[in-house]
Write a protein that holds these residues in place. Structure first.
Motif, mmCIF file in Angstrom:
data_model
loop_
_atom_site.group_PDB
_atom_site.id
_atom_site.type_symbol
_atom_site.label_atom_id
_atom_site.label_comp_id
_atom_site.label_asym_id
_atom_site.label_seq_id
_atom_site.Cartn_x
_atom_site.Cartn_y
_atom_site.Cartn_z
ATOM 1 N N ALA A 26 0.959 -1.363 0.079
ATOM 2 C CA ALA A 26 -0.097 -0.046 -0.032
ATOM 3 C C ALA A 26 0.947 1.174 -0.020
ATOM 4 O O ALA A 26 0.486 2.217 -0.622
ATOM 5 N N MET A 27 1.919 1.249 0.727
ATOM 6 C CA MET A 27 2.745 2.256 0.807
ATOM 7 C C MET A 27 3.629 2.509 -0.608
ATOM 8 O O MET A 27 3.597 3.860 -0.872
ATOM 9 N N ARG A 28 3.844 1.530 -1.229
ATOM 10 C CA ARG A 28 4.506 1.560 -2.418
ATOM 11 C C ARG A 28 3.700 2.348 -3.556
ATOM 12 O O ARG A 28 4.160 3.200 -4.430
ATOM 13 N N ASN A 29 2.391 1.801 -3.588
ATOM 14 C CA ASN A 29 1.138 2.342 -4.260
ATOM 15 C C ASN A 29 0.996 3.950 -4.130
ATOM 16 O O ASN A 29 0.900 4.579 -5.004
ATOM 17 N N MET A 30 1.035 4.129 -3.022
ATOM 18 C CA MET A 30 0.698 5.652 -2.494
ATOM 19 C C MET A 30 1.902 6.434 -3.014
ATOM 20 O O MET A 30 1.715 7.515 -3.444
ATOM 21 N N VAL A 31 3.091 6.025 -2.971
ATOM 22 C CA VAL A 31 4.392 6.673 -3.395
ATOM 23 C C VAL A 31 4.118 6.907 -4.645
ATOM 24 O O VAL A 31 4.531 7.830 -5.513
ATOM 25 N N LYS A 32 3.896 5.710 -5.757
ATOM 26 C CA LYS A 32 3.899 5.738 -6.915
ATOM 27 C C LYS A 32 2.601 6.417 -7.615
ATOM 28 O O LYS A 32 3.139 7.353 -8.549
ATOM 29 N N ASN A 33 1.393 6.621 -7.022
ATOM 30 C CA ASN A 33 0.524 7.315 -7.344
ATOM 31 C C ASN A 33 0.766 8.770 -7.099
ATOM 32 O O ASN A 33 0.004 9.757 -7.616
ATOM 33 N N GLY A 34 1.233 9.156 -5.800
ATOM 34 C CA GLY A 34 1.589 10.291 -5.508
ATOM 35 C C GLY A 34 0.481 11.320 -5.140
ATOM 36 O O GLY A 34 -0.226 11.107 -4.130
ATOM 37 N N SER A 35 0.276 12.433 -6.057
ATOM 38 C CA SER A 35 -0.864 13.275 -5.956
ATOM 39 C C SER A 35 -2.133 12.734 -6.066
ATOM 40 O O SER A 35 -3.215 13.209 -5.421
ATOM 41 N N THR A 36 -2.519 11.591 -6.708
ATOM 42 C CA THR A 36 -3.644 11.013 -6.830
ATOM 43 C C THR A 36 -4.345 10.677 -5.485
ATOM 44 O O THR A 36 -5.605 10.791 -5.267
ATOM 45 N N SER A 37 -3.369 9.771 -4.751
ATOM 46 C CA SER A 37 -3.964 9.657 -3.195
ATOM 47 C C SER A 37 -4.292 10.741 -2.498
ATOM 48 O O SER A 37 -5.079 10.697 -1.670
ATOM 49 N N LEU A 38 -3.383 12.046 -2.465
ATOM 50 C CA LEU A 38 -3.609 13.108 -1.758
ATOM 51 C C LEU A 38 -4.926 13.636 -2.282
ATOM 52 O O LEU A 38 -5.660 14.049 -1.481
ATOM 53 N N VAL A 39 -5.336 13.791 -3.524
ATOM 54 C CA VAL A 39 -6.356 14.311 -4.137
ATOM 55 C C VAL A 39 -7.787 13.671 -3.512
ATOM 56 O O VAL A 39 -8.492 14.101 -3.153
ATOM 57 N N HIS A 40 -7.543 12.281 -3.733
ATOM 58 C CA HIS A 40 -8.705 11.364 -3.215
ATOM 59 C C HIS A 40 -8.816 11.411 -1.576
ATOM 60 O O HIS A 40 -10.085 11.638 -1.077
ATOM 61 N N PHE A 41 -7.928 11.484 -0.941
ATOM 62 C CA PHE A 41 -7.721 11.723 0.576
ATOM 63 C C PHE A 41 -8.551 13.222 0.812
ATOM 64 O O PHE A 41 -9.484 13.254 1.642
ATOM 65 N N GLY A 42 -8.058 14.225 0.075
ATOM 66 C CA GLY A 42 -8.763 15.440 0.263
ATOM 67 C C GLY A 42 -10.223 15.527 -0.227
ATOM 68 O O GLY A 42 -11.230 16.106 0.681
ATOM 69 N N LEU A 43 -10.722 14.963 -1.008
ATOM 70 C CA LEU A 43 -12.015 14.724 -1.408
ATOM 71 C C LEU A 43 -12.843 14.047 -0.455
ATOM 72 O O LEU A 43 -13.948 14.332 -0.338
ATOM 73 N N THR A 44 -12.239 12.935 0.093
ATOM 74 C CA THR A 44 -12.765 11.966 1.078
ATOM 75 C C THR A 44 -13.193 13.168 2.443
ATOM 76 O O THR A 44 -14.304 12.844 2.834
ATOM 77 N N ILE A 45 -12.066 13.735 2.665
ATOM 78 C CA ILE A 45 -12.347 14.732 3.937
ATOM 79 C C ILE A 45 -13.161 15.714 3.400
ATOM 80 O O ILE A 45 -14.209 16.128 4.386
ATOM 81 N N LEU A 46 -13.452 16.378 2.384
ATOM 82 C CA LEU A 46 -14.402 17.405 2.105
ATOM 83 C C LEU A 46 -15.891 16.807 2.167
ATOM 84 O O LEU A 46 -16.757 17.228 2.615
ATOM 85 N N GLY A 47 -15.855 15.487 1.325
ATOM 86 C CA GLY A 47 -17.056 14.608 1.482
ATOM 87 C C GLY A 47 -17.864 14.495 2.948
ATOM 88 O O GLY A 47 -19.004 14.745 3.264
ATOM 89 N N VAL A 48 -16.863 14.018 3.958
ATOM 90 C CA VAL A 48 -17.397 13.872 5.030
ATOM 91 C C VAL A 48 -17.717 15.110 5.954
ATOM 92 O O VAL A 48 -18.797 15.039 6.859
ATOM 93 N N LEU A 49 -16.896 16.192 5.776
ATOM 94 C CA LEU A 49 -17.234 17.346 6.372
ATOM 95 C C LEU A 49 -18.521 17.878 5.745
ATOM 96 O O LEU A 49 -19.448 18.507 6.453
#
Length: 60
Positions: A26-49
């Motif tokens: 999972a960590m290797r995939n996060m590093v490989k995908n980089g900003s995509t993971s951060l964008v999805h994380f941010g969208l998830t946070i915005l959705g929950v809020l």
């Protein structure tokens, strides 16, 4: 005399070792995908809020 079949087989990995390999993958995939993971994380946070604020407004 027959040899012990368990003596020649590889030992099974412990549950923590198996979990750590999933974590490493999972960590290797996060590093490989980089900003995509951060964008999805941010969208998830915005959705929950948004959901929490929406529920607060509806039930106020």
């Amino acid at each position: 005399m027959a040899s012990d079949p368990t003596a020649t087989s590889k030992p099974k990995p412990l549950a923590s070792e198996a979990d750590s390999s999933y974590v490493k993958l999972a960590m290797r995939n996060m590093v490989k995908n980089g900003s995509t993971s951060l964008v999805h994380f941010g969208l998830t946070i915005l959705g929950v809020l948004g959901l929490l604020i929406g529920l607060a407004v509806v039930f106020h």
